[in-house]
Design a protein around this motif. Structure first.
Motif, PDB file in Angstrom:
ATOM      1  N   GLU A   1      -3.630 -11.143  10.653  1.00  0.00           N
ATOM      2  CA  GLU A   1      -3.065 -11.499   9.345  1.00  0.00           C
ATOM      3  C   GLU A   1      -3.489 -12.903   8.935  1.00  0.00           C
ATOM      4  O   GLU A   1      -3.705 -13.193   7.767  1.00  0.00           O
ATOM      5  CB  GLU A   1      -1.529 -11.442   9.382  1.00  0.00           C
ATOM      6  CG  GLU A   1      -0.941 -10.186  10.002  1.00  0.00           C
ATOM      7  CD  GLU A   1      -1.037  -8.962   9.094  1.00  0.00           C
ATOM      8  OE1 GLU A   1      -1.157  -9.143   7.877  1.00  0.00           O
ATOM      9  OE2 GLU A   1      -1.007  -7.833   9.642  1.00  0.00           O
TER      10      GLU A   1
ATOM     11  N   ILE B   1      -4.096  -1.733  13.156  1.00  0.00           N
ATOM     12  CA  ILE B   1      -3.233  -2.557  14.001  1.00  0.00           C
ATOM     13  C   ILE B   1      -3.972  -2.926  15.281  1.00  0.00           C
ATOM     14  O   ILE B   1      -4.980  -2.323  15.635  1.00  0.00           O
ATOM     15  CB  ILE B   1      -1.911  -1.842  14.383  1.00  0.00           C
ATOM     16  CG1 ILE B   1      -2.193  -0.521  15.095  1.00  0.00           C
ATOM     17  CG2 ILE B   1      -1.024  -1.659  13.166  1.00  0.00           C
ATOM     18  CD1 ILE B   1      -1.013   0.036  15.862  1.00  0.00           C
TER      19      ILE B   1
ATOM     20  N   GLN C   1      -1.498  -9.355  16.344  1.00  0.00           N
ATOM     21  CA  GLN C   1      -1.449  -8.908  14.944  1.00  0.00           C
ATOM     22  C   GLN C   1      -1.366 -10.115  14.006  1.00  0.00           C
ATOM     23  O   GLN C   1      -1.974 -10.129  12.936  1.00  0.00           O
ATOM     24  CB  GLN C   1      -0.231  -7.986  14.751  1.00  0.00           C
ATOM     25  CG  GLN C   1      -0.194  -7.240  13.427  1.00  0.00           C
ATOM     26  CD  GLN C   1      -1.272  -6.155  13.329  1.00  0.00           C
ATOM     27  OE1 GLN C   1      -1.780  -5.675  14.339  1.00  0.00           O
ATOM     28  NE2 GLN C   1      -1.642  -5.802  12.106  1.00  0.00           N
ATOM     29  N   SER C   2      -0.644 -11.135  14.439  1.00  0.00           N
ATOM     30  CA  SER C   2      -0.519 -12.338  13.592  1.00  0.00           C
ATOM     31  C   SER C   2      -1.877 -13.017  13.416  1.00  0.00           C
ATOM     32  O   SER C   2      -2.147 -13.625  12.384  1.00  0.00           O
ATOM     33  CB  SER C   2       0.512 -13.311  14.176  1.00  0.00           C
ATOM     34  OG  SER C   2      -0.035 -14.026  15.265  1.00  0.00           O
TER      35      SER C   2
ATOM     36  N   HIS D   1       5.105  -8.840  12.125  1.00  0.00           N
ATOM     37  CA  HIS D   1       4.024  -8.183  12.864  1.00  0.00           C
ATOM     38  C   HIS D   1       4.572  -7.069  13.750  1.00  0.00           C
ATOM     39  O   HIS D   1       3.950  -6.014  13.894  1.00  0.00           O
ATOM     40  CB  HIS D   1       3.256  -9.216  13.688  1.00  0.00           C
ATOM     41  CG  HIS D   1       2.847 -10.415  12.886  1.00  0.00           C
ATOM     42  ND1 HIS D   1       3.205 -11.697  13.217  1.00  0.00           N
ATOM     43  CD2 HIS D   1       2.171 -10.489  11.718  1.00  0.00           C
ATOM     44  CE1 HIS D   1       2.747 -12.536  12.305  1.00  0.00           C
ATOM     45  NE2 HIS D   1       2.104 -11.829  11.374  1.00  0.00           N
TER      46      HIS D   1
ATOM     47  N   LYS E   1       4.982  -4.134  11.450  1.00  0.00           N
ATOM     48  CA  LYS E   1       3.735  -3.434  11.113  1.00  0.00           C
ATOM     49  C   LYS E   1       3.265  -2.539  12.247  1.00  0.00           C
ATOM     50  O   LYS E   1       2.836  -1.402  12.022  1.00  0.00           O
ATOM     51  CB  LYS E   1       2.638  -4.453  10.780  1.00  0.00           C
ATOM     52  CG  LYS E   1       2.786  -4.984   9.369  1.00  0.00           C
ATOM     53  CD  LYS E   1       1.638  -5.883   8.971  1.00  0.00           C
ATOM     54  CE  LYS E   1       1.924  -6.428   7.575  1.00  0.00           C
ATOM     55  NZ  LYS E   1       1.040  -7.549   7.227  1.00  0.00           N
TER      56      LYS E   1
ATOM     57  N   ALA F   1       2.215  -8.242  19.014  1.00  0.00           N
ATOM     58  CA  ALA F   1       2.650  -8.821  17.739  1.00  0.00           C
ATOM     59  C   ALA F   1       1.921 -10.138  17.479  1.00  0.00           C
ATOM     60  O   ALA F   1       1.525 -10.444  16.353  1.00  0.00           O
ATOM     61  CB  ALA F   1       4.164  -9.034  17.756  1.00  0.00           C
TER      62      ALA F   1
END
Lengths: 230, 345
Positions: free
Chosen positions: A104, A134, A100-101, A191, A194, A97
């Motif tokens: 983003e 992802i 993933q951040s 995240h 997602k 996660a």
């Protein structure tokens, strides 16, 4: 697809509702107060998305690694909600996660997630962006002293997480690479949501009682030695 | 009305379902004794890790036993929110509060000790108020006067080690495994009660408090002295004699203070709860001495004596009667109180 996600493994506490292509999320850096605010955060994101618990398809949670109490809180809250509504659960790595951040935030496609694990250690995992848009784990997640990190990274790899706040120099010296990093990013529920959305489509869900933490650090108790015995 | 109760304050994970019309419908318990045994006591982080693994399956088993469905058949979730181990309590509280939110029913926070004090009410034959409760376990040594539900006065408590802790530490000195209570009881059977005479701490002065750390030190010094004399490890008979002297000293102390508490508070019934309440010598002595004084001693069934969720569900049922429909006394917060005085309820 409607999915509720929570993430409480680090200082940040967050909840998110994914409703097909829309995400409603809320987060707050609230050390040691996650237990007081997490359920009202869940209620807020559900209200924002005008969704009731009974409309959900699944619940996702940040399963760690991170603070022991934090990851257990996420697991116990998830179990409670999922059992009550008979929902499947999607566990998501808090390191993934976090990676993933980074995508983003700065569109990083190669990421080294690193969370301060205290006791002179870090939780670390390397990720790369995949066809499902992802972050996907490269190798394995580990808990290790920062000067023992042996990830092979190229110059484009981007560092994220609290581990970079404490150990940026050690990490860079150990890997012999001067990576850019952002130590202020946390894993967040949006995240988690997602990632979970993709995992769920791939049938990677578990039952409520299987919503369990991943600690990575397992040597947490020492057997007593040299006790006087007659 | 049916309440599902959850207990996770120390080293037992427990789930029970109780009904106001049909009594106890399910009572599940998983003990972590084996997990903690190699460490000589409860390791908090290991306890928390085990609770999160066991709680969900126990809830499912309890519902299965009672043939009930959560959302349809359960009217409230009661859970121990203190006192106890912070991390262990948090697992139960997080789970219970969220489950209650999920099925839109009240979550009821329960004081672990209050649940113990009222545990006798689970059974069909229960003592009448007022009574004095002697709560003796690995974490607590308490004498409490109970005048009514919600009215508790602590008459005395341990100023240092809990009595169960004294058993554990003494067992460790004698090379016996954890938990020490049953082990010492077994070894003491073969002991000569006349060989050693250990002190009965704080019985020679007024008051109802206890102290057990000095007694443990007395055992240590006795063993050191014996070893010094023998120049080799202490023989089995001597170890049994020491275990016997220790057990007698503890039992006498608890008995003397319990009788004193009953007399001082004009009560005629003693309720014994907690794991140490399973000690046979203690049970026998209290029965004999109290009978002579025209008093009565009441032991809840063993499964309601030690940590359990039936007592939590039962107290939840009592509280539920005071909660208005749709009200949720705890709000949405998940709260635990590792330290929580009985008298502040």
């Amino acid at each position: 697809m409607k999915l509720l996600a929570i993430e409480t493994a680090t200082e940040s506490c967050s909840a998110a509702l994914l409703d097909n292509n829309e995400i409603f999320s809320i987060n707050e850096v609230a050390p040691r107060r996650h237990n007081e605010i997490i359920l009202s955060m869940c209620e807020q994101v559900l209200a924002q998305g005008q969704t009731s618990l009974s409309q959900l398809d699944a619940i996702a949670f940040g399963r760690g690694p991170g603070a022991f109490t934090g990851v257990r809180l996420a697991a116990s809250v998830t179990q409670g909600i999922a059992l009550g509504q008979d929902l499947p659960v999607v566990p998501v790595s808090s390191l993934a996660a976090l990676a993933q951040s980074a995508f983003e935030s700065v569109q990083a496609t190669q990421v080294l997630s690193c969370i301060d694990a205290r006791m002179q250690e870090v939780y670390i995992g390397q990720y790369k962006f995949n066809v499902h848009k992802i972050m996907e784990l490269v190798g394995e997640e580990k808990v290790t002293p920062p000067n023992m990190v042996n990830e092979e990274v190229n110059d484009k790899c981007y560092g994220v997480g609290s581990g970079w706040k404490t150990y940026a120099r050690v990490l860079q010296e150990t890997m012999g690479k001067k990576l850019s990093y952002d130590e202020e990013l946390y894993p967040q529920a949006e995240h988690v949501a997602k990632l979970a959305n993709v995992y769920f489509q791939q049938d990677n869900s578990v039952s409520a009682v299987e919503a369990l933490p991943v600690y990575l650090r397992d040597n947490v108790a020492k057997k007593p030695k040299n006790k006087m015995v007659f | 009305m049916r309440v599902l109760g959850i207990e996770s304050s120390c080293d037992e994970t427990a789930v029970a379902i109780i009904s106001d019309s049909d009594g106890l419908l399910a009572n599940k318990l998983y003990s972590q004794i084996e997990l903690h045994s190699p460490y000589g006591g409860v390791v908090p982080e290991l306890a928390s890790r085990d609770h999160i693994r066991k709680l969900g399956p126990l809830v499912k088993e309890a519902l299965h036993d009672a043939n009930l469905e959560l959302a349809k058949d359960i009217d409230a979730i009661a859970y121990t929110s203190g006192p106890g181990l912070m991390g262990a309590l948090m697992v139960g509280a997080g789970f219970a509060r969220s489950l209650a939110w999920s099925i839109n029913k009240p979550a009821i926070s329960i004081h672990h000790m209050e649940a113990h004090l009222l545990a006798p009410l689970i059974e069909s034959i229960s003592p009448e108020f007022p009574y004095v409760a002697l709560l003796v376990s690995g974490g607590h040594t308490l004498l409490v006067k109970i005048d009514a539900i919600g009215s508790y006065r602590i008459l005395g408590e341990s100023i240092d080690d809990a009595v169960g802790e004294a058993f554990d530490k003494t067992a460790q000195l004698l090379g016996l495994p954890y938990p020490g209570g049953p082990q010492i009881q077994q070894l003491a059977k073969h002991g000569n009660a006349k060989r050693f005479n250990f002190p009965r701490p704080m019985t020679d002065r007024p008051g109802l408090d206890f102290s057990f750390s000095g007694l443990k030190t007395h055992v240590l010094n006795t063993l050191k002295e014996l070893q010094g004399n023998q120049q080799h490890s202490i023989d089995e008979q001597t170890r049994a004699d020491v275990a016997c002297a220790f057990e007698d000293a503890v039992v006498d102390t608890l008995r003397i203070k319990s009788v004193r508490a009953l007399e001082q508070s004009n009560a005629e019934t003693l309720v014994v709860a907690g794991g140490v309440g399973a000690n046979k010598k203690l049970r026998q002595q209290l029965k004999e001495k109290l009978a002579k004084k025209g008093m009565e001693v009441f032991y809840p069934a063993p499964e309601f004596c030690t940590d359990n969720a039936a007592m939590v569900a039962q107290l939840g049922l009592l509280h539920l009667q005071n909660i208005a429909q749709g009200e949720n006394p705890q709000g949405l917060q998940i709260k635990v109180r590792p330290r929580w005085s009985l008298e502040s309820i």
